[in-house]
Design an enzyme around this catalytic site. Structure first.
Site, PDB file in Angstrom:
ATOM      1  N   GLY A 174       0.282  -7.572  -8.579  1.00 12.84           N
ATOM      2  CA  GLY A 174      -0.423  -8.474  -8.235  1.00 12.84           C
ATOM      3  C   GLY A 174      -1.383  -8.747  -9.557  1.00 12.84           C
ATOM      4  O   GLY A 174      -2.147  -9.896  -9.742  1.00 12.84           O
ATOM      5  N   TYR A 175      -1.130  -8.381 -10.816  1.00 13.11           N
ATOM      6  CA  TYR A 175      -1.905  -8.473 -11.981  1.00 13.11           C
ATOM      7  C   TYR A 175      -1.308  -9.423 -13.040  1.00 13.11           C
ATOM      8  O   TYR A 175      -1.122  -8.927 -14.144  1.00 13.11           O
ATOM      9  CB  TYR A 175      -2.153  -7.151 -12.611  1.00 13.11           C
ATOM     10  CG  TYR A 175      -3.087  -6.294 -12.261  1.00 13.11           C
ATOM     11  CD1 TYR A 175      -3.534  -6.044 -11.084  1.00 13.11           C
ATOM     12  CD2 TYR A 175      -3.808  -5.331 -12.910  1.00 13.11           C
ATOM     13  CE1 TYR A 175      -4.636  -5.315 -10.558  1.00 13.11           C
ATOM     14  CE2 TYR A 175      -4.608  -4.431 -12.693  1.00 13.11           C
ATOM     15  CZ  TYR A 175      -4.976  -4.388 -11.556  1.00 13.11           C
ATOM     16  OH  TYR A 175      -6.160  -3.609 -11.307  1.00 13.11           O
ATOM     17  N   HIS A 216       0.463   0.106  -9.783  1.00 12.56           N
ATOM     18  CA  HIS A 216      -0.327  -0.963  -8.849  1.00 12.56           C
ATOM     19  C   HIS A 216      -0.832  -2.160  -9.607  1.00 12.56           C
ATOM     20  O   HIS A 216      -1.891  -2.473  -9.510  1.00 12.56           O
ATOM     21  CB  HIS A 216      -1.479   0.049  -8.187  1.00 12.56           C
ATOM     22  CG  HIS A 216      -2.127  -0.695  -6.896  1.00 12.56           C
ATOM     23  ND1 HIS A 216      -2.600  -0.112  -5.713  1.00 12.56           N
ATOM     24  CD2 HIS A 216      -1.975  -1.950  -6.428  1.00 12.56           C
ATOM     25  CE1 HIS A 216      -2.933  -0.848  -5.038  1.00 12.56           C
ATOM     26  NE2 HIS A 216      -2.581  -1.987  -5.300  1.00 12.56           N
ATOM     27  N   GLU A 257      -3.376   7.404  -4.886  1.00 10.46           N
ATOM     28  CA  GLU A 257      -4.017   6.865  -5.995  1.00 10.46           C
ATOM     29  C   GLU A 257      -5.423   7.032  -6.192  1.00 10.46           C
ATOM     30  O   GLU A 257      -6.017   7.185  -5.150  1.00 10.46           O
ATOM     31  CB  GLU A 257      -3.697   5.426  -5.993  1.00 10.46           C
ATOM     32  CG  GLU A 257      -2.090   4.703  -6.181  1.00 10.46           C
ATOM     33  CD  GLU A 257      -2.230   3.261  -5.872  1.00 10.46           C
ATOM     34  OE1 GLU A 257      -3.155   2.653  -6.209  1.00 10.46           O
ATOM     35  OE2 GLU A 257      -1.217   2.563  -5.452  1.00 10.46           O
ATOM     36  N   ARG A 312       0.854  -1.309  -0.028  1.00 10.83           N
ATOM     37  CA  ARG A 312      -0.039  -0.024   0.005  1.00 10.83           C
ATOM     38  C   ARG A 312       0.908   0.997   0.101  1.00 10.83           C
ATOM     39  O   ARG A 312       1.948   1.148   0.712  1.00 10.83           O
ATOM     40  CB  ARG A 312      -0.758  -0.053   1.245  1.00 10.83           C
ATOM     41  CG  ARG A 312      -2.005  -1.063   1.133  1.00 10.83           C
ATOM     42  CD  ARG A 312      -2.997  -0.634   0.053  1.00 10.83           C
ATOM     43  NE  ARG A 312      -4.163  -1.518  -0.046  1.00 10.83           N
ATOM     44  CZ  ARG A 312      -4.142  -2.585  -0.939  1.00 10.83           C
ATOM     45  NH1 ARG A 312      -3.237  -3.038  -1.756  1.00 10.83           N
ATOM     46  NH2 ARG A 312      -5.595  -3.387  -0.850  1.00 10.83           N
TER      47      ARG A 312
END
Length: 374
Positions: free
Chosen positions: A257-258, A254, A237, A208
């Protein structure tokens, strides 16, 4: 039943569309009006789920396809009997491979060996523990810091955060965002920590944005402190500090994790919880959602850091995501547009590696590649 889902979550219609009315929309724009007559809400981290959103709604079930839950008011959901499910650990492989990819890139650029460095892992949950395992499998020394876990299990060789700041060459953060209590993580890395940090250290944040005080980080960098910085998450963000981005060695929007696989694992966890909660027979053929192996390589020499970096880049080139963010970050809505249209990368398991060297087989298998001895 009526379902509203973030349009950027995959397989929604395939999983939930058989007996339900499914609507998809932009996650950041979901409003109280949108959910008023909805039974099931499925979101990502860009949607704040709280009293303001859900009051006067008919929502009975909330699922978030994320490991983090700081965007969910769980106390509110519990108070009003709204079932809640999230997806802890399902993005762990993707985040670990992102961090490993970034470190390999830095090592090649800086002409150093990761095996000569100490990696301090702050937060040793699903992601931190898997990162520790993979780094150690490749012969990289680690230090672990997780005070809440240390309180539960004191048998591990835990270190204090102050020890990691003093001794680790690399600090990587994998904590939830916690504002209060015994173990707050908000601005864990503040101006005092940054000034105490020895020069030429590597900072990585994929959890974060507010775990690191972005203004303080920018200040020490502008004042000439030499740090290597890898940021996938940012305070405020979808806005981000363009000056801070200019100092970052790698900046991404961000997306750590994609991966295709992590997104599938996450929505499957929500789907299974939905079936259990509503007593629905699971008729989905899960193999239809599997992601096939798409790359094939033969390796005929022993694995070292240079060769591993080449294998990793064959699956995922982290520099591409860095370039895209720098190109569009200053444009209106650029951060969200990149995430919306992000071509989800594959995990290392999508690379089928053929090798006749036994040591390669062992190392690459432990790192998550799909290995075949020939």
């Amino acid at each position: 039943m009526r379902i509203l889902a973030d349009k950027n979550i995959p397989h929604i219609f395939k999983l939930f569309g058989l007996h339900n009315t499914v609507t998809i929309c932009e996650g950041r724009g979901i409003s109280a009006k949108d959910v008023r007559d909805i039974d099931i809400l499925i979101v990502r981290s860009v949607t704040k789920v709280n009293k303001l959103l859900l009051d006067d709604s008919s929502v009975k079930f909330v699922g978030t396809a994320t490991a983090g839950v700081d965007h969910i008011d769980q106390n509110y959901l519990k108070k009003y009997g709204i079932n809640f499910v999230y997806a802890p650990g399902n993005n762990a492989v993707a985040v670990v491979e992102y961090v490993f990819s970034a470190l390999l890139w830095l090592a090649q650029r800086g002409r150093f060996f990761l095996r000569d460095k100490i990696v301090g892992i702050v937060g040793v949950g699903h992601i931190g523990s898997l990162l520790n395992e993979r780094l150690r499998n490749f012969g990289i020394h680690t230090l672990l810091c997780d005070p809440p876990l240390e309180k539960i299990n004191s048998s591990k060789p835990w270190k204090s955060f102050e020890t990691l700041v003093a001794e680790a060459d690399i600090l990587t953060f994998h904590t939830p965002l916690i504002y209060y209590g015994d173990y707050p993580t908000w601005h864990m890395v503040d101006i005092d920590v940054l000034e105490a940090l020895p020069s030429n250290r590597i900072l990585i944040n994929t959890c974060r944005g507010s775990v690191i005080d972005n203004n303080a980080l920018l200040k020490v960098l502008e004042n000439g402190k030499k740090l290597n910085v890898i940021l996938d998450v940012w305070e405020t963000e979808p806005e981000l500090s363009l000056p801070l981005l200019s100092y970052a060695d790698i900046g991404t929007p961000h997306i750590a994790g994609y991966s295709t696989e992590s997104k599938t694992r996450s929505i499957l966890q929500i789907y299974n919880a939905y079936c259990n909660f509503f007593n629905i027979f699971n008729v989905i053929n899960l193999s239809a959602l599997d992601s096939p192996v798409i790359y094939y390589l033969r390796v005929q020499k022993e694995i070292d850091e240079t060769l591993l970096h080449k294998l990793v880049k064959f699956v995922y080139n982290i520099q591409y995501d860095d370039v895209i963010l720098r190109r569009f970050a200053a444009k209106s809505g650029g951060f969200d547009k990149i995430r919306k249209h992000y071509l989800a990368r594959r995990e290392w398991s999508s690379l089928r590696v053929e090798t006749y060297i036994d040591s390669n087989n062992e190392i690459l298998t432990k790192l998550g590649f799909n290995v075949c001895c020939v």
